[in-house]
Design a protein around this motif. Structure first.
Motif, mmCIF file in Angstrom:
data_model
loop_
_atom_site.group_PDB
_atom_site.id
_atom_site.type_symbol
_atom_site.label_atom_id
_atom_site.label_comp_id
_atom_site.label_asym_id
_atom_site.label_seq_id
_atom_site.Cartn_x
_atom_site.Cartn_y
_atom_site.Cartn_z
ATOM 1 N N ARG A 22 21.220 8.575 21.409
ATOM 2 C CA ARG A 22 20.186 7.631 20.998
ATOM 3 C C ARG A 22 19.182 7.349 22.116
ATOM 4 O O ARG A 22 18.605 6.284 22.197
ATOM 5 N N LYS A 29 13.421 11.823 15.603
ATOM 6 C CA LYS A 29 14.824 11.538 15.362
ATOM 7 C C LYS A 29 15.432 12.567 14.412
ATOM 8 O O LYS A 29 14.733 13.227 13.645
ATOM 9 N N TYR A 210 24.553 9.532 12.494
ATOM 10 C CA TYR A 210 23.505 9.767 13.475
ATOM 11 C C TYR A 210 22.144 10.100 12.885
ATOM 12 O O TYR A 210 21.181 10.282 13.620
ATOM 13 N N LYS A 213 19.021 8.262 14.141
ATOM 14 C CA LYS A 213 19.398 7.644 15.411
ATOM 15 C C LYS A 213 19.424 8.648 16.566
ATOM 16 O O LYS A 213 18.952 8.352 17.655
ATOM 17 N N LYS A 215 18.628 12.193 18.735
ATOM 18 C CA LYS A 215 17.411 12.935 19.036
ATOM 19 C C LYS A 215 17.262 14.121 18.096
ATOM 20 O O LYS A 215 18.237 14.641 17.568
ATOM 21 N N LYS A 216 16.018 14.559 17.914
ATOM 22 C CA LYS A 216 15.700 15.609 16.949
ATOM 23 C C LYS A 216 16.487 16.902 17.176
ATOM 24 O O LYS A 216 16.951 17.526 16.222
#
Length: 247
Positions: A22, A29, A210, A213, A215-216
């Motif tokens: 996060r 995201k 997730y 929340k 990361k991409k």
């Protein structure tokens, strides 16, 4: 409670891989659409690689190096992903192709002896995936901590058995209930296939936690994790069908 810090039986979804997911420095995201798109693309790569080896086999070309090389490369990719998380995207793509080469050869050999069995395994795998997804979304089966612990413990034992059997084969020692078509072997195969199916529930649950929340780029971790489980499930179902066909 968890086993060895794992929250799912799939190695792609351990705390290690999802450390600090996060982070505020992330550009974008993780989304469900992103995971689905990447998973579909990688499954397409698996299919194309499998079709390539399949054609070679029925053209009379030796596929030993393709199938053996595929499983070795896939294993190396999994190890590298565990230590080089920034390489997950290219390694996941390579993993998909490598596993495609392996299951393409494995499936072709079985198809040669038992026609259309691999196609049946694909249909059953897809149906199982959809059923597990429905059970999760409808909350018919709740993924509790106790449920996770049981699945993790069982799959850990299964993988230890498989790794041990793989090593023993180099010494011409075979574990009969893994390779034979006895009812003991079939029962074991059924149990393994069930736990492979249930592992999907843990994967769905972890991804769900997730979405929006993490990361991409963690979409690639999720994609790799799903590939691990889906391909494992397919192989177990195909092995089970082959044993039943022999009977």
């Amino acid at each position: 409670m968890s086993l060895f810090g794992l929250k799912t039986s799939n190695p792609a979804f351990t705390n290690y891989f999802w450390e600090n997911p996060r982070s505020k420095s992330a550009s974008g995201k993780m989304t469900l659409q992103g995971v689905i798109a990447k998973s579909v693309f990688c499954l397409l790569l698996v299919t194309l690689a499998a079709a390539f080896v399949w054609k070679l086999y029925f053209d009379g070309v030796s596929i030993t190096w393709y199938t053996s090389g595929g499983i070795i490369v896939a294993l190396l990719c999994s190890i590298l992903i565990s230590v080089k998380r920034e390489w997950t995207m290219p390694l996941t793509l390579i993993y998909a192709i490598a596993k495609g080469l392996f299951i393409g050869g494995f499936s072709a050999i079985i198809h040669g002896k038992f026609p259309y069995l691999p196609f049946q395994a694909v249909i059953i795998t897809l149906a199982t995936f959809l059923v597990m997804l429905f059970l999760y979304l409808a909350k018919i089966i709740k993924v509790t901590k106790k449920f996770k612990s049981v699945i993790i413990a069982a799959t850990t034992v299964i993988f230890v058995i498989y790794i041990t059997a793989f090593i023993l084969r180099f010494f011409d020692i075979y574990i009969s209930f893994l390779w034979s078509s006895s009812w003991y072997a079939i029962t074991f195969n059924v149990i393994v296939a069930i736990f492979a199916s249930l592992s999907l529930l843990l994967d769905f649950d972890f991804i769900n936690k997730y979405v929006g929340k993490a990361k991409k780029h963690y979409e690639w971790f999720a994609t790799w994790g799903l590939l691990v489980t889906i391909i494992w499930l397919y192989v177990e179902i195909l092995r089970l069908l082959r044993k039943l066909a022999v009977r």
